[in-house]
Design an enzyme around this catalytic site. Structure first.
Site, PDB file in Angstrom:
ATOM      1  N   SER A 182      55.284 -24.536 -53.885  1.00 10.78           N
ATOM      2  CA  SER A 182      55.436 -22.971 -54.662  1.00 10.78           C
ATOM      3  C   SER A 182      56.620 -22.472 -54.340  1.00 10.78           C
ATOM      4  O   SER A 182      56.973 -21.269 -54.593  1.00 10.78           O
ATOM      5  CB  SER A 182      54.427 -22.172 -53.833  1.00 10.78           C
ATOM      6  OG  SER A 182      54.558 -22.207 -52.351  1.00 10.78           O
TER       7      SER A 182
ATOM      8  N   LYS B 143      50.947 -13.731 -48.793  1.00 10.05           N
ATOM      9  CA  LYS B 143      52.389 -13.713 -49.391  1.00 10.05           C
ATOM     10  C   LYS B 143      52.997 -12.484 -49.957  1.00 10.05           C
ATOM     11  O   LYS B 143      54.137 -12.072 -49.457  1.00 10.05           O
ATOM     12  CB  LYS B 143      52.697 -14.845 -50.461  1.00 10.05           C
ATOM     13  CG  LYS B 143      52.524 -16.281 -50.107  1.00 10.05           C
ATOM     14  CD  LYS B 143      52.847 -17.275 -51.212  1.00 10.05           C
ATOM     15  CE  LYS B 143      52.680 -18.728 -50.596  1.00 10.05           C
ATOM     16  NZ  LYS B 143      53.027 -19.674 -51.945  1.00 10.05           N
TER      17      LYS B 143
END
Length: 815
Positions: free
Chosen positions: A688, A731
């Site tokens: 990611s 996140k």
């Protein structure tokens, strides 16, 4: 002796006579012997009538076989006895009883007729009247042996010996003894055919010796059997007497009382039919066994297990959704998905009743998020008993299925042991740390758990020790795991996965306020001296004194503050009633952690990425440096294989888009590119960080700064597409805590924004992107695409081969 009609020379022979013949079945008549004969055959009746019309004499001859033709004289012996008919009686069943007395031996000389009865010419054998010392000696020997035989025999009458003792004639003595001995037809006929008295006595002596040996052996065996029977009867009689005496005195044999109580418990217990039959069978074996026998304790322990296990006892479920919801809310903060799943189960039970199968839930999450305590809350909400079994380190199949009862010390498996502790057949059963099961030469416990956790099989769970089917289908099983990867696929397929993510900062503050602080105040004796901890102080503890997904370390730090306050109270010193951030250093020392913050200024080659770990979300600054060189690429910071591949894909995208970005393509052969992810001591991996790596490389190559207030996450392809990632909630919260207000996420991750708390969503700007062309204008202070060509040929889109990337590592932080 006579053979085939020939007489021996030294036997006195009288005149020949013609007499009717009576065939005898299964018997031999001796002289002087009186016996009743039962006659039913017409041939024999005709012979008797002929004898009765004459002088009542008839020749009695034994048949060689039982079944013969009536007129078949070949099956009759040649030696018989003249018998005198004393009486003839006709019986109701059609037969005739004839009482006869033997008189003299005869030998058949000739068969004269067979119709209407058998008629024969016979030679009368006169007995030898001379006596000798040998005959006298043999008579004494025969009498002595006969006396012993009569005493040992259970069928011969005692007066038989008296009759024999009063006979002085050797021939009559031999005939009397032969007629009373239990001999077969052949041996009786042999004695009858011995005409000489001395020879007959000698043969009879041998027969008596053989019979005496048999009777002595039989008597010895009978005595042994009788002794055993007498002893058992004596013991039984004495035990019964002892019971009666103890009953009168109000006492009872402890062993008998124990066995009687055990029997009463088996009958009173609500055991299934098979279990009760097995228990009564084992109790019967126990009663026949002395207490000192090794197997006695094995059987007794087995019976105790059968009686102490819950076979049908159940607890009543709470069928009130509001009460169950309140219990879950009071014990746990957040965890909305888990609470909803428990309330759904209760609702289904209310509507479907006992027909519904209990689910197999698997709570998956990092340590300290409350998986085990949540199981207790589920049991409390359902109104059931709660039992827990830790599977960490279990590597023996017998731990699950038990040991067979083949040796002393065998025990049931831990499933059955835990059910005994539960006391009901429908508890909430927590199998803790299922991902930490072992496996070695003693079997695979995970394979044994397949039957336990399968609703189609666990209603007849087979424990090796019990050797009986046990019903586990009413149990609500809850398993816990930190990770799903170590769990076997067949076992994982039987469970419903419920993920418990790590708590965000706001949730930790609320958990500390509602649960942890009151608990530590009470545990440290501060109920009379309560303290408060400000929210700012709690956040400071969470950010700088702990680094975890759960709240265990947070509770420890709060406990440390309470202990120091308790010491000051005990020393009668002044103490603060409210803890503020400035006091934390005095109570907890210097903070061991420091949370990430956004960069102070916009920099070239530094991109802010969003990362996730089991301890929560955070941000990381990815740096790229360009130096003169030979076209090599270096990656540092303990990057895993997947992240290295993401870096290579990002660099390939930058090179393929060099014309659009205004980068000289030949420049790549004269420079070295160094990509570094800080905190090199922490392994990192994951796809990611692709767009973050691409922005960092493009910034370094174009010499354009990146915005410090923008964080990004997303996987990149060689064509510049942005693919979805995982862990978005953590996140975003980590980036928000670091001061980031603008975040770039893949467009397909928009659905995950629902998991982000609403108060956070209101304070940030989330931009969903699908291509790097959408990322670059937002991530850079000035759009690098404006310097390059807005159009490129197809050849510019091809990927370029890069040098091999070094330092592959497994990661514990996912980008």
């Amino acid at each position: 002796m006579a053979d085939d009609g020939q007489l021996v020379d030294d036997v006195q022979v009288a005149a020949r006579v013609e007499l009717p013949v009576l065939p005898l079945i299964n018997t031999v008549l001796f002289p002087t012997m009186v016996t009743p004969l039962f006659v039913a055959r017409e041939l024999s009746m005709a012979a008797i009538e002929a004898a009765m019309s004459a002088d009542r004499r008839i020749v009695a001859v034994a048949q060689r076989t039982i079944e013969i033709e009536e007129h078949d004289t070949s099956q009759l012996y040649q030696v018989g006895v003249i018998a005198h008919i004393e009486r003839v009686l006709k019986l109701p069943d059609g037969t005739t009883s004839v009482l006869v007395q033997g008189q003299q031996r005869v030998q058949i000389v000739d068969w004269l007729a067979t119709e209407p009865y058998i008629n024969a010419q016979v030679q009368i054998i006169e007995p030898d009247q001379e006596s000798s010392l040998a005959v006298e000696a043999m008579m004494r020997g025969v009498l002595a042996s006969y006396e012993k035989v009569v005493k040992l025999s259970r069928t011969m009458p005692d007066d038989a010996y008296v009759a024999a003792l009063n006979l002085e004639d050797g021939s009559a003595l031999a005939d009397l003894i032969a007629s009373t001995l239990p001999l077969d037809i052949g041996r009786r006929q042999q004695l009858l055919e011995l005409f000489e008295v001395e020879e007959r006595l000698r043969r009879l002596s041998v027969v008596l010796s053989q019979e005496l040996d048999v009777l002595e052996l039989e008597h010895h065996i009978q005595n042994q059997v009788q002794k055993e029977v007498d002893k058992s009867q004596r013991d039984f009689f004495l035990r019964e007497q002892l019971k009666a005496i103890q009953t009168e005195l109000g006492q009872e044999d402890p062993l008998t009382r124990e066995l009687n109580e055990l029997h009463d418990r088996i009958v009173a217990a609500d055991l299934p039919a098979k279990a009760q039959a097995k228990a009564l069978e084992e109790l019967g074996r126990l009663e026949m066994m002395p207490p000192a026998a090794p197997e006695y304790s094995v059987i007794r322990t087995y019976l105790d297990w059968l009686l102490e296990l819950p076979w049908s006892k159940t607890s009543t479920d709470v069928n009130d959704l509001q009460v169950a919801a309140q219990v879950l809310e009071n014990n746990h903060y957040g965890l909305k998905k888990v609470k909803d799943r428990i309330l759904e189960f209760i609702a289904v039970r209310m509507l479907a009743g006992d027909s519904t199968k209990s689910p197999i839930l698997c709570f998956v999450g990092p340590p300290g998020v409350g998986k085990t305590s949540l199981g207790r809350s589920v049991a409390e909400a359902l109104g059931r008993e709660f039992v827990r079994l830790s599977l960490g380190g279990v590597h023996d199949e017998a731990e699950i299925r038990g040991h067979r009862r083949t040796y002393i010390g065998a025990m049931p498996g831990r499933i059955i042991q835990t059910m005994k502790d539960a006391g009901t057949i429908n508890p909430v059963f927590m199998l803790d740390e299922i991902d930490k099961l072992g496996n070695d030469f003693r079997g695979d416990p995970a394979a044994a758990l397949l039957e336990v956790l399968d609703p189609e099989q666990n209603n007849t769970f087979a424990d090796h020790y019990l050797d009986l089917p046990y019903d586990l289908s009413k149990i609500m099983f809850i398993t816990t795991a930190n990770m799903l990867d170590p769990i076997d696929e067949p076992l994982l397929d039987r469970m419903e996965i419920v993920e418990l993510p790590g708590y965000i900062e706001e949730e930790k503050v609320q958990i500390a306020r509602k649960f942890l602080i009151p608990k530590q105040i009470e545990a440290n004796g501060l109920k009379q001296h309560p303290i408060t901890i400000s929210d700012e102080a709690l956040r400071q503890i969470i950010r700088t004194y702990t680094w975890e997904a759960g709240v265990r370390n947070l509770e420890r730090e709060i406990g440390g503050i309470c202990r120091k306050i308790a010491r000051r109270v005990a020393e009668k010193k002044r103490y603060p009633h409210r803890i503020t951030p400035t006091m934390l250093t005095d109570f907890l020392g210097q903070p061991p952690f420091d949370y990430s913050r956004a960069n102070d200024r916009d920099e070239i080659g530094v991109a802010t990425g969003m990362v996730w770990s089991s301890n929560g979300g955070d941000v990381v600054a990815i740096e790229t440096a360009i130096v003169d060189g030979k076209g090599t690429t270096t990656l540092t910071g303990q990057l895993g294989d997947v992240m290295q591949e993401s870096a290579q894909a990002a660099l390939s995208y930058a090179r393929a888009s060099s014309r659009r970005l205004g980068i000289d393509g030949k420049r790549f052969e004269k420079i070295d590119i160094h990509i570094h992810v800080p905190e090199g001591g922490v392994p990192k991996d994951g796809p990611s960080a692709g767009i973050t790596l691409a922005c960092s490389v493009i910034s370094a190559l174009t010499h354009r700064p990146l915005r410090r207030d923008v964080a990004m996450t997303g996987e990149i392809t060689l064509r510049g597409r942005v693919l979805p990632i995982g862990g978005l909630r953590d996140k975003i919260l980590g980036a928000f805590r670091a001061g980031i207000t603008t975040m770039l996420i893949p467009k397909k991750n928009l659905r995950d924004l629902e998991e982000v708390p609403s108060n956070v969503r209101r304070q940030i700007t989330v931009i969903a992107v699908e291509h790097m062309d959408e990322v670059l204008p937002i991530a850079f202070v000035s759009n690098p695409l404006e310097r390059g060509s807005q159009h490129q040929s197809d050849s510019d889109q091809t990927s370029l081969v890069l040098p091999t990337i070094t330092q592959p590592q497994l990661g514990s932080v996912e980008l």
